[in-house]
Structures are given as C-alpha cells and as structure tokens.
Design a protein around this motif. Sequence first.
Motif, PDB file in Angstrom:
ATOM      1  N   VAL B 193       0.834  -1.197   0.000  1.00 47.26           N
ATOM      2  CA  VAL B 193       0.000   0.000   0.000  1.00 47.26           C
ATOM      3  C   VAL B 193       0.870   1.248   0.000  1.00 47.26           C
ATOM      4  N   LEU B 194       1.907   1.238   0.846  1.00 46.27           N
ATOM      5  CA  LEU B 194       2.819   2.377   0.898  1.00 46.27           C
ATOM      6  C   LEU B 194       3.442   2.607  -0.470  1.00 46.27           C
ATOM      7  N   TYR B 195       3.792   1.523  -1.124  1.00 45.53           N
ATOM      8  CA  TYR B 195       4.415   1.633  -2.436  1.00 45.53           C
ATOM      9  C   TYR B 195       3.505   2.320  -3.447  1.00 45.53           C
ATOM     10  N   THR B 196       2.265   1.861  -3.537  1.00 44.46           N
ATOM     11  CA  THR B 196       1.357   2.463  -4.517  1.00 44.46           C
ATOM     12  C   THR B 196       1.034   3.910  -4.148  1.00 44.46           C
ATOM     13  N   ARG B 197       0.900   4.168  -2.850  1.00 40.81           N
ATOM     14  CA  ARG B 197       0.691   5.552  -2.406  1.00 40.81           C
ATOM     15  C   ARG B 197       1.822   6.453  -2.865  1.00 40.81           C
ATOM     16  N   LEU B 198       3.040   6.037  -2.556  1.00 42.62           N
ATOM     17  CA  LEU B 198       4.195   6.875  -2.878  1.00 42.62           C
ATOM     18  C   LEU B 198       4.340   7.053  -4.376  1.00 42.62           C
ATOM     19  N   MET B 199       4.118   5.958  -5.117  1.00 44.62           N
ATOM     20  CA  MET B 199       4.332   6.038  -6.559  1.00 44.62           C
ATOM     21  C   MET B 199       3.344   7.001  -7.214  1.00 44.62           C
ATOM     22  N   SER B 200       2.117   6.998  -6.769  1.00 48.07           N
ATOM     23  CA  SER B 200       1.150   7.970  -7.295  1.00 48.07           C
ATOM     24  C   SER B 200       1.616   9.383  -7.043  1.00 48.07           C
ATOM     25  N   PHE B 201       2.037   9.602  -5.818  1.00 46.19           N
ATOM     26  CA  PHE B 201       2.494  10.945  -5.438  1.00 46.19           C
ATOM     27  C   PHE B 201       3.686  11.375  -6.278  1.00 46.19           C
ATOM     28  N   LEU B 202       4.671  10.495  -6.403  1.00 50.53           N
ATOM     29  CA  LEU B 202       5.893  10.842  -7.131  1.00 50.53           C
ATOM     30  C   LEU B 202       5.592  11.141  -8.595  1.00 50.53           C
ATOM     31  N   LEU B 203       4.752  10.296  -9.194  1.00 53.45           N
ATOM     32  CA  LEU B 203       4.415  10.511 -10.598  1.00 53.45           C
ATOM     33  C   LEU B 203       3.697  11.836 -10.783  1.00 53.45           C
ATOM     34  N   GLY B 204       2.793  12.126  -9.870  1.00 54.67           N
ATOM     35  CA  GLY B 204       2.088  13.402  -9.941  1.00 54.67           C
ATOM     36  C   GLY B 204       3.050  14.571  -9.863  1.00 54.67           C
ATOM     37  N   GLY B 205       4.024  14.466  -8.971  1.00 59.14           N
ATOM     38  CA  GLY B 205       4.996  15.541  -8.821  1.00 59.14           C
ATOM     39  C   GLY B 205       5.926  15.654 -10.012  1.00 59.14           C
ATOM     40  N   LEU B 206       6.367  14.504 -10.494  1.00 63.71           N
ATOM     41  CA  LEU B 206       7.306  14.514 -11.621  1.00 63.71           C
ATOM     42  C   LEU B 206       6.677  15.106 -12.873  1.00 63.71           C
ATOM     43  N   ARG B 207       5.395  14.804 -13.073  1.00 61.85           N
ATOM     44  CA  ARG B 207       4.739  15.257 -14.295  1.00 61.85           C
ATOM     45  C   ARG B 207       3.952  16.537 -14.109  1.00 61.85           C
ATOM     46  N   ALA B 208       4.184  17.202 -13.007  1.00 54.61           N
ATOM     47  CA  ALA B 208       3.466  18.451 -12.758  1.00 54.61           C
ATOM     48  C   ALA B 208       3.826  19.482 -13.819  1.00 54.61           C
ATOM     49  N   PRO B 209       2.926  20.449 -14.045  1.00 53.13           N
ATOM     50  CA  PRO B 209       3.243  21.522 -14.991  1.00 53.13           C
ATOM     51  C   PRO B 209       4.531  22.215 -14.586  1.00 53.13           C
ATOM     52  N   LEU B 210       5.321  22.610 -15.565  1.00 53.91           N
ATOM     53  CA  LEU B 210       6.576  23.290 -15.261  1.00 53.91           C
ATOM     54  C   LEU B 210       6.294  24.638 -14.626  1.00 53.91           C
ATOM     55  N   PRO B 211       7.052  24.998 -13.619  1.00 55.47           N
ATOM     56  CA  PRO B 211       6.904  26.337 -13.065  1.00 55.47           C
ATOM     57  C   PRO B 211       7.441  27.351 -14.057  1.00 55.47           C
ATOM     58  N   SER B 212       6.857  28.523 -14.064  1.00 55.31           N
ATOM     59  CA  SER B 212       7.403  29.572 -14.930  1.00 55.31           C
ATOM     60  C   SER B 212       8.457  30.309 -14.135  1.00 55.31           C
ATOM     61  N   LEU B 213       9.686  30.187 -14.600  1.00 50.40           N
ATOM     62  CA  LEU B 213      10.788  30.819 -13.882  1.00 50.40           C
ATOM     63  C   LEU B 213      11.166  32.086 -14.618  1.00 50.40           C
ATOM     64  N   SER B 214      10.832  33.211 -14.005  1.00 54.11           N
ATOM     65  CA  SER B 214      11.165  34.487 -14.618  1.00 54.11           C
ATOM     66  C   SER B 214      12.676  34.576 -14.791  1.00 54.11           C
ATOM     67  N   THR B 215      13.107  34.998 -15.977  1.00 47.56           N
ATOM     68  CA  THR B 215      14.535  34.961 -16.293  1.00 47.56           C
ATOM     69  C   THR B 215      15.345  35.863 -15.376  1.00 47.56           C
ATOM     70  N   LYS B 216      14.821  37.039 -15.081  1.00 50.74           N
ATOM     71  CA  LYS B 216      15.548  37.892 -14.146  1.00 50.74           C
ATOM     72  C   LYS B 216      14.750  37.977 -12.837  1.00 50.74           C
ATOM     73  N   ALA B 217      15.040  37.021 -11.976  1.00 45.28           N
ATOM     74  CA  ALA B 217      14.284  36.916 -10.732  1.00 45.28           C
ATOM     75  C   ALA B 217      14.890  37.814  -9.668  1.00 45.28           C
ATOM     76  N   SER B 218      14.052  38.536  -8.956  1.00 49.78           N
ATOM     77  CA  SER B 218      14.531  39.290  -7.798  1.00 49.78           C
ATOM     78  C   SER B 218      14.623  38.316  -6.643  1.00 49.78           C
ATOM     79  N   SER B 219      15.842  38.016  -6.240  1.00 52.33           N
ATOM     80  CA  SER B 219      16.086  36.851  -5.401  1.00 52.33           C
ATOM     81  C   SER B 219      15.459  36.941  -4.020  1.00 52.33           C
ATOM     82  N   ALA B 220      15.076  38.117  -3.588  1.00 49.70           N
ATOM     83  CA  ALA B 220      14.555  38.238  -2.223  1.00 49.70           C
ATOM     84  C   ALA B 220      13.059  37.952  -2.141  1.00 49.70           C
TER      85      ALA B 220
END
Lengths: 244, 244
Positions: B193-220
């Motif tokens: 059960v732990l295995y299937t739980r974790l695998m669902s979570f990991l797959l969801g995270g891995l295939r999540a939409p890419l974050p938009s990373l602003s090229t010039k980020a204000s680091s603070a």
Amino acid sequence: MSETDTRLRILDASESLFVEHGFETTSLRQITGKAKVNLAAVNYHFGSKEALIQEVFRRRLGRLNDQRLKELDRLEAEAAGAPLKPSQILEAFFGVALKMAADKQGGGSAFMRLLGRTYTEPAEFIRSFLAEKDAAVVDRFKDALLKSLPEVPCEEIFWRFHFMLGAMSYAISGADALNIVARGSIDDSDSEVLYTRLMSFLLGGLRAPLPSLSTKASSATIKPDVKKTANVNSTATRTTPQFN
Amino acid sequence: MSETDTRLRILDASESLFVEHGFETTSLRQITGKAKVNLAAVNYHFGSKEALIQEVFRRRLGRLNDQRLKELDRLEAEAAGAPLKPSQILEAFFGVALKMAADKQGGGSAFMRLLGRTYTEPAEFIRSFLAEKDAAVVDRFKDALLKSLPEVPCEEIFWRFHFMLGAMSYAISGADALNIVARGSIDDSDSEVLYTRLMSFLLGGLRAPLPSLSTKASSATIKPDVKKTANVNSTATRTTPQFN
DNA sequence: GAATGTTTCAAACGATCGTTTGAAACATTC
DNA sequence: GAATGTTTCAAACGATCGTTTGAAACATTC
C-alpha cells in the motif's frame, strides 16, 4: 553583557552549529566558544544541553506556526466558508516555511535547514517535542485539505502531507547533497525559483490520481502495475488520461 | 567464531543501532555488546568507527544500486531505443528501494530507514561517500528521465529527482513521526500500500506543470501567484486545466 | 552603602568516548 | 608438532563530554 544578550548569543551560536554539525557532534565548548560566553553559562541559563536544544526550536517554531495559522485564517475568512484551493493551502503551509528559509538576515535560514532533517531525527525527545508543537497546526491544515479535496480519504491526505514534508525538507537542506551528484551544476541561491519549483512539484503530487488500494492486500508482494485512475481534484473535472 | 562471522555480527548490530540512535550516539561498546564480540574487534576488523560506518553502507548500497541498474537495463532493452515511460523509470529506482525496505527478513528494512535520512546527514564524510556511490546510478536515471520527458529542462529534472528522494525518505523512515501528529491513526505495516501511495504521489509531482521561472528573478521576493501552465508529459498531450 | 540577588568565571568532577596494547587462544602452514 | 599467522580478550590509554562547584564580579534593593 545583559542576561538576554548571553542567552541570545548562545541560542544563535547553537543554531548555526547544529545546522553544520548536528546535535550530538556539537559540544557545549564549541557553542560557548562561538558565542564568546563562559562554558557554565549554558547550564546556568538553560539547565542542560537537552533543554537548550528544545529552546532553539521553541524560539523559531512558534513564530513559524503562528504565521502559518494566520495565513490560513486569512484565506478562510476570504473564502467565507467555501473550500480553499489546494494551492492556497500549500502556499500557506510551505510558502511561509520557505519564506523563512529564504530570510538570510533574520537567521531563519539556518533554522529551516535544521528543522527539515529533524523530523527524521533518531533522538526520541526531539522528534516527539517537534511533533507536539506541530500537532495543532497540522490538524488545521489537514482539515482544510480534506475540505478542499473531499474525494480524497483522510489517510491519503496524511500520507501525501508527509511526502510533501519530505520533499520540502530535501528542498531546503539538500542542495549540498544534490550538487555532489549533479557535479556542481545546481544553483539554489535563488529562493524564489526554488519556491516555484517546489510548489509545482507538491501540487502535482497532492493532486495525483488516487492509487487503487486493493482491500485485501498481500502484504509481502509489490505489484507496481496495478493502478487505477481516480479523480482527486474538487474544483474541476480531470479527464486527463493516465500515462503510467 | 569465524572471521566473517564476527564481521557480520558487527555490521548487523551497527546497522540496527544506527537506525535506532544515529551514528554519533551509538558507541562501539553498544555495538560490540549487541554483537556479543570484544570491543577491540571493531578496530581490528574495520580500522575505525568511521570505516565501519562506511562499510555498513557499502555492503547494502552496492546491491541496491546494482538492482536498480539491472532493472533499468531490462526496461531499456525491452523498449529498444524508445524512451521509457516516467512511471517505469520511477519504479525501477524507487520501487527497488521500497522493495528492499519492505524485505523484513533480509535486513534491508532497517538499512533503508537509515539511508533515507543520511542524505541530509550533517557529517561531511558520510554525505560525500554516499553521493559518490550514487553518482553513476543517478546519472543513468537522469538520462532516462531526460529522454522520457524531453520538454523538461535538465535542471528541473535534477530538482524533481531530489524532491522525490525527500518524499521517499519520509515515506520509509517517517511513519513514527507521522503517527505522533496523526495520533496513531496511521498504519504503515502494508508495504504494498505504501508503495502504490508513494508512486502515485511521485508521478504526480514529476509530471506536474513546469513552473514559470522568470529569467531575471529578484532573489529576495517570493511571488507565489506567478505560475504558468506547461506540458510536461511526453507520451500524450495533457490539456487538463490547471487549478492553482 | 550595606545587603541581597544575579551573572560570570576558572577549575574540576565523574563518565564515557574511540583507540591501542600485549598477552592468550586459536588456526594454518610446512 | 614446531613455527607462523590470525583472531580474541581484558585492561588501559589519552581525550573529550556534559555538568557542578565556589568564589568573584556585577546589579539591584532598601
């Protein structure tokens, strides 16, 4: 040097040394040396090393969890009874933490690196102390998530929350380890970028299709292929095919 | 008592004590006491406590990573040049690890709990030793993931891999901490059960939409609301609306 | 300003740590 | 079966640990 001055110097020195070397490897002589206070000052002001460790956490953990609850209160007041979006809940919980981790000047940065790995700390008194401090906050956020994702069973929420804590822990404390494997190509200096990266990942994991848990599981075998698509999202219908 | 017998008794005792109390808190006297061997045997057979710790890892990590690579080889041979599905790659990497963690009799269970939290270990020599042993394996899996998810930048793959390691670490070692917060309602006895739980979570995270990373980020500053939808999946088109 | 309470200090406490020693026990070699 | 090599053993090594002590320095009270 006033009383509070000595106390603060000890707490600050402890915090940074604990981050660097851990609890057990850091000696009181290192701490008092860095803090430029007498060795006996620790036992005078805190009573024992164990009590000092707890105080290091109490000092920051209170503020962190207060901010988390305040943010959640604000969101729930805004929503006026309606369930929050999962992303809002995660931002209140993990966003506040990462903001503290990014705050180099306030000193919260070192603390968050420490906190991240302390949930898996072997020493019992630390783990249970931490869990006790967090219990109320986790309860509130768990309830918000349950309301936000009514199709997801309570136990699944707990586990995914737990997985998310693990990801956050590695996100905050882990760029060192990551960089050895990645041969130095990783840059974690930009906390905003790290924040958006982590949040995408967490949201993806939280909203992943529910695993199909066979009711009578044979506990020894692992069947990686058995998986069922289920809708986890409450605010819209997800009809995406699954690519397992 | 043959030589290898003494060595093995020391390694086994060390492993279980390290899981329970950590490296620094576990003394050689505890180890040799549990192993029922003479105190001097550790330095005779291993040279030092530090070398003993490394040997505890070397013994199991080799087999774990060999199995991971074997599984990846098998999958890639089957695919005959075509990119693997993300779920296959994750199953080869994390599935093998969880299988070892679930194997109560082989003794891998204790080791995996130890391994999970060792990536954030403060002691330098342990972290770098671990990373060195893993580097080749991570390289192979990173390449497979890059091939499987060609739209995802290399750096993003690294970070998501890192987040997944954190989730796995907590999954394996964390039911104790989770249970204090969840007030004992969590059952982690069923590893499938732990295995299937974790695998669902990991797959969801891995295939999540890419974050938009602003090229010039204000680091603070942290801007939690800026996020863009991007397609991460390679084997099909994801048109799911985003619910941030 | 004497008395009282608080904080700092150098020194030492007993305990425990990882490691080393040299002899004894055991196994192997020729 | 004597000689050689390997492993075990009890005891001790110096170092360091968290903690305690009692006097000195400082601050506060009346």
